[in-house]
Design a protein around this motif. Structure first.
Motif, short mmCIF file in Angstrom:
data_model
loop_
_atom_site.label_atom_id
_atom_site.label_comp_id
_atom_site.label_asym_id
_atom_site.label_seq_id
_atom_site.Cartn_x
_atom_site.Cartn_y
_atom_site.Cartn_z
N ILE A 174 0.83 -1.20 0.00
CA ILE A 174 0.00 0.00 0.00
C ILE A 174 0.87 1.26 0.00
N SER A 175 1.91 1.26 0.81
CA SER A 175 2.80 2.42 0.88
C SER A 175 3.50 2.67 -0.45
N LYS A 176 3.89 1.60 -1.12
CA LYS A 176 4.58 1.76 -2.41
C LYS A 176 3.63 2.27 -3.48
N ILE A 177 2.39 1.78 -3.47
CA ILE A 177 1.40 2.28 -4.42
C ILE A 177 1.14 3.76 -4.17
N ALA A 178 1.02 4.14 -2.89
CA ALA A 178 0.78 5.54 -2.55
C ALA A 178 1.93 6.43 -2.99
N ALA A 179 3.17 5.93 -2.82
CA ALA A 179 4.35 6.72 -3.21
C ALA A 179 4.36 6.99 -4.71
N GLU A 180 3.95 5.99 -5.50
CA GLU A 180 3.91 6.18 -6.95
C GLU A 180 2.77 7.13 -7.35
#
Length: 381
Positions: A174-180
């Motif tokens: 989830i954090s990686k998707i949000a960062a992108e």
């Protein structure tokens, strides 16, 4: 005859079953999931809400890539286990060394699962390959007992599949998707709302940016719902709260609405407004586009299955041709991949590991050997 009688009896018993009452409202489609605007929009409804950040970015290409010379779109279709085709393509693309970081990724059904991996990038290639070449289908999909079927909402028990989705889509993902999404990259997944008969397009990155347990669960539910073939898999309830009242929407496979999508159909010609960018559109159809001869038994089951297969294939052809015509009208480069007649997989059980590996390597080899992309849909050649 015995099988037919059992089937008829099952249908009759199912009709006699009672279902729990649901709190539904047509107004829920205009409410904000998680009380946040801009998390979703409808394929058949043009929003006027100025807070639809996704729509604004799709219209004006206000991406992190505005300094790049190219903008890349990837649309991944449904297709069940044939999602191994897209997995093979993506992994070979990495090995070729020219796989782009896609600015927009869309997914439906099995394409919803692949889209997560495609959006996160090549660091997840090993997990993507494992998912489609080393499946434990008998563990994650179990047939419900025939005697219990009238009291179930689906033929299959998908608890194992749901657990896999919730295990993979964890806080780190989830954090990686949000960062992108913070960079401007967009990941869209579609489901079908059975109550209002509309396709719901969800901005997964926007939901991930909220970073709560409820937003994580919503993303998990969307992926599960988009993969839920009606009848075979249970429909997925998605709850919308407004003024302290909770409404239940029933969502299933996005493929009921469309097999593949690039934008909501009402978006029109506003998307490619930055003419200085080269715009590359890649469409992966996880299945065959061409008709295939097969002698069919004159029985209820054979005729029904064949007719549904034809309907799905023809729907996919129409969806691809819609995207093609859109790209031609808006100066976008169209690239299309599908499973052609040369797949060496006939005779294999389509739910077997051998079949999925054959499809995976078919996509991988064709991509690696530059034998994949078509610039025109097959029926329009």
């Amino acid at each position: 005859m015995k099988k037919l009688l059992i089937s008829i009896l099952t249908i009759v018993l199912s009709a006699c079953g009672t279902m729990a009452e649901r709190n539904v409202s047509i107004k829920s489609e205009s409410m904000n999931p998680l009380n946040e605007s801009g998390l979703r929009f409808w394929d058949e409804y043009s929003p006027s809400d100025e807070n639809y950040r996704t729509i604004e970015q799709l219209k004006y290409l206000n991406y992190y890539s505005h300094n790049k010379s190219e903008v890349n779109y990837l649309a991944i279709s449904g297709g069940g286990v044939d999602g191994a085709f897209a997995a093979g393509i993506l992994n070979a693309w990495t090995d070729k060394g020219d796989r782009p970081d896609f600015d927009v990724v869309t997914g439906i059904s099995t394409g919803a699962i692949v889209s997560i991996f495609a959006f996160l990038g090549s660091n997840y290639d090993d997990e993507l390959a494992k998912y489609y070449t080393q499946p434990s289908l008998n563990e994650i999909f179990k047939r419900n007992s025939l005697l219990k079927l009238p009291f179930k909402a689906s033929i299959m028990n998908t608890d194992g599949f749901e657990n896999e989705v919730r295990t993979f889509v964890d806080d780190t993902i989830i954090s990686k998707i949000a960062a992108e999404r913070d960079k401007g990259r967009i990941l869209l997944i579609a489901t079908t709302n059975l109550d209002n008969e509309k396709m719901s397009i969800w901005d997964i990155g926007r939901i991930a940016q909220i970073k709560t347990e409820n937003s994580k669960k919503l993303i998990q539910d969307i992926i599960i719902a988009s993969s839920s073939i009606p009848g075979l898999f249970p429909a997925k309830p998605i709850f919308i709260e407004s003024d302290r009242v909770i409404y239940e929407e029933l969502h299933v496979d996005g493929g009921v609405s469309r097999q593949v999508f690039l934008f909501p159909q009402w978006l029109g010609e506003a998307v490619p407004s930055l003419t200085s960018h080269k715009k590359n559109v890649y469409v992966i159809r996880n299945g065959q586009s061409k008709p295939k001869f097969e002698a069919i038994d004159n029985s209820i089951s054979s005729i029904s299955i064949r007719a549904l297969s034809i309907l799905t294939r023809r729907q996919g052809v129409g969806d691809v041709e819609f995207i093609y015509n859109y790209t031609k009208s808006n100066n976008m480069m169209f690239n299309f991949a599908h499973i052609d007649d040369d797949l060496v997989g006939d005779g294999l059980d389509t739910m077997s590991k051998d079949y999925m590996n054959a499809v995976y390597h078919y996509g991988y080899d064709n991509m690696l050997n530059d034998m994949l992309w078509l610039t025109t849909p097959p029926a329009m050649n």
